[in-house]
Write an enzyme that holds these catalytic residues in place. Structure first.
Site, PDB file in Angstrom:
ATOM      1  N   SER A   1      46.070  27.990  42.419  1.00 24.00           N
ATOM      2  CA  SER A   1      46.062  28.937  41.290  1.00 24.00           C
ATOM      3  C   SER A   1      47.203  28.548  40.361  1.00 24.00           C
ATOM      4  O   SER A   1      48.367  28.776  40.699  1.00 24.00           O
ATOM      5  CB  SER A   1      46.287  30.364  41.777  1.00 24.00           C
TER       6      SER A   1
ATOM      7  N   LYS B   1      40.598  33.147  37.431  1.00 25.51           N
ATOM      8  CA  LYS B   1      41.510  33.551  38.522  1.00 25.51           C
ATOM      9  C   LYS B   1      42.617  34.466  37.979  1.00 25.51           C
ATOM     10  O   LYS B   1      42.998  35.449  38.637  1.00 25.51           O
ATOM     11  CB  LYS B   1      42.107  32.296  39.164  1.00 25.51           C
TER      12      LYS B   1
ATOM     13  N   LYS C   1      54.088  34.762  40.445  1.00 25.59           N
ATOM     14  CA  LYS C   1      53.786  33.486  39.800  1.00 25.59           C
ATOM     15  C   LYS C   1      52.478  33.568  38.999  1.00 25.59           C
ATOM     16  O   LYS C   1      52.389  33.100  37.863  1.00 25.59           O
ATOM     17  CB  LYS C   1      53.732  32.410  40.889  1.00 25.59           C
TER      18      LYS C   1
END
Ligand code: NAD
Length: 296
Positions: free
Chosen positions: A96, A171, A239
């Site tokens: 990701s 995502k 993140k």
């Protein structure tokens, strides 16, 4: 059977590799942590000496790494995938990361005749083990068609969402919805507790209604049991929200809720909670509430 390379053998990569191997594919694996590599080598899984070595011995290389800098290092860096690349190689990054980084890496690959897909996943370790991940892919249709049978060994939903980068945009959308859900659930459960209403009763009463969700079903029981074992770590979700905010800024899009939850996650990391499950976000809300008298 194609020779497959797999780089990144952490919480997710290891079981994903295992599902490819169980289907009969020969694999060359690599991780910068030797103990993780030792744990998978043998029985049809060969030892790569570095990312370059993996690429030179295989036709399709999967990467499952923490974030963009590690993906750039593994693919573009010294001893990286592109140094070992041959014509026709396909690289599938399942990490990701920022969609902007995916597009930069894809462009560098294209210059060497290497096809690239971004294919991040949702579902966490249990679905990685079961081979039932949701996989959201960005890239060319022809490359997708070539790799999709392998992706279906790791996921039960495999969807081409657009050009390179679209997988990671999808995502990020997923991560925004999950983070804001956990934050809303946390506020709701803290309010219930402060009002003296049992959190489990609240959960059971609302889970079948409009507030019910996959996130609520997965995370409310963890909060009620005070089980914050990851799962998905706070530092990884921070993140993802940072990547969402950077991507949004590049398109002049305001994401106020995402920004607020990201700040909570940064604070929790500073308090030493970065490696707890993201359901531990509730402790941030709890700390702002009046202390309840200790029972007994
Ligand atoms: P992890 O930290 O457990 O695994 C990453 C692995 O990459 C580590 O073993 C590390 O040693 C290795 N690595 C780092 N740099 C490397 C390099 N240059 N070359 C080779 N290996 C290198 O992380 P994870 O939980 O497996 O997550 C991987 C990715 O999947 C992340 O982007 C994460 O956001 C995403 N993801 C995780 C989950 C989850 O529940 N854990 C769910 C969905 C998506």
């Amino acid at each position: 059977m194609s020779e497959i390379g797999f780089i990144g053998l952490g919480i997710m990569g290891k079981p994903m590799l295992r599902n490819l191997r169980t289907a009969g594919h020969a694999i060359v694996a690599y991780d910068i942590v030797p103990a993780l590599l030792d744990a998978v080598v043998g029985d049809g899984v060969g030892r790569g000496t570095n990312c370059k070595d993996v690429a030179s011995r295989t036709d399709i290389v999967f990467t499952m790494l923490p974030d963009g800098p590690q993906v750039e290092e593994a693919i573009l860096g010294p001893g990286g995938v592109l140094e070992g690349a041959h014509n026709g190689l396909v690289v599938v990054d399942m990490s990701s990361i920022s969609p902007v980084v995916s597009q930069e890496v894809a462009a560098a690959c294209a210059k060497q005749g290497v096809a690239f897909l971004d294919a991040p996943v949702s579902g966490g370790e249990p679905k990685a083990i079961d081979g039932t991940l949701a996989i959201m892919v960005g890239g060319e249709q022809a490359t997708f068609d070539q790799v999709a049978p392998l992706l279906r060994l790791m996921g039960s939903s495999v969807i081409l969402t657009g050009a390179v980068g679209a997988g990671n945009v999808t995502k990020l959308a997923n991560q925004i919805i999950v983070a804001c859900n956990i934050a809303a659930m946390s506020e709701a459960l803290v309010l219930a507790r402060q009002c003296g209403v049992d959190q489990e009763v609240v959960f059971n009463a609302i889970k079948g209604g409009l507030a019910g969700s996959t996130v609520l079903n997965a995370k409310a029981p963890m909060v009620i049991a005070r089980n914050f074992k990851p799962g998905f770590r706070i530092r990884l979700h921070q993140k993802d929200l940072r990547n969402a905010l950077l991507t949004a800024e590049s398109k002049k899009v305001a994401l106020p809720l995402t920004s607020l939850v990201q700040q909570m996650l940064i604070a929790l990391m500073n308090q030493g909670s970065g490696d707890l499950d993201h359901s531990a976000l509730i402790t941030f809300i709890e700390d702002m509430a009046p202390k309840l008298p200790v029972k007994g």
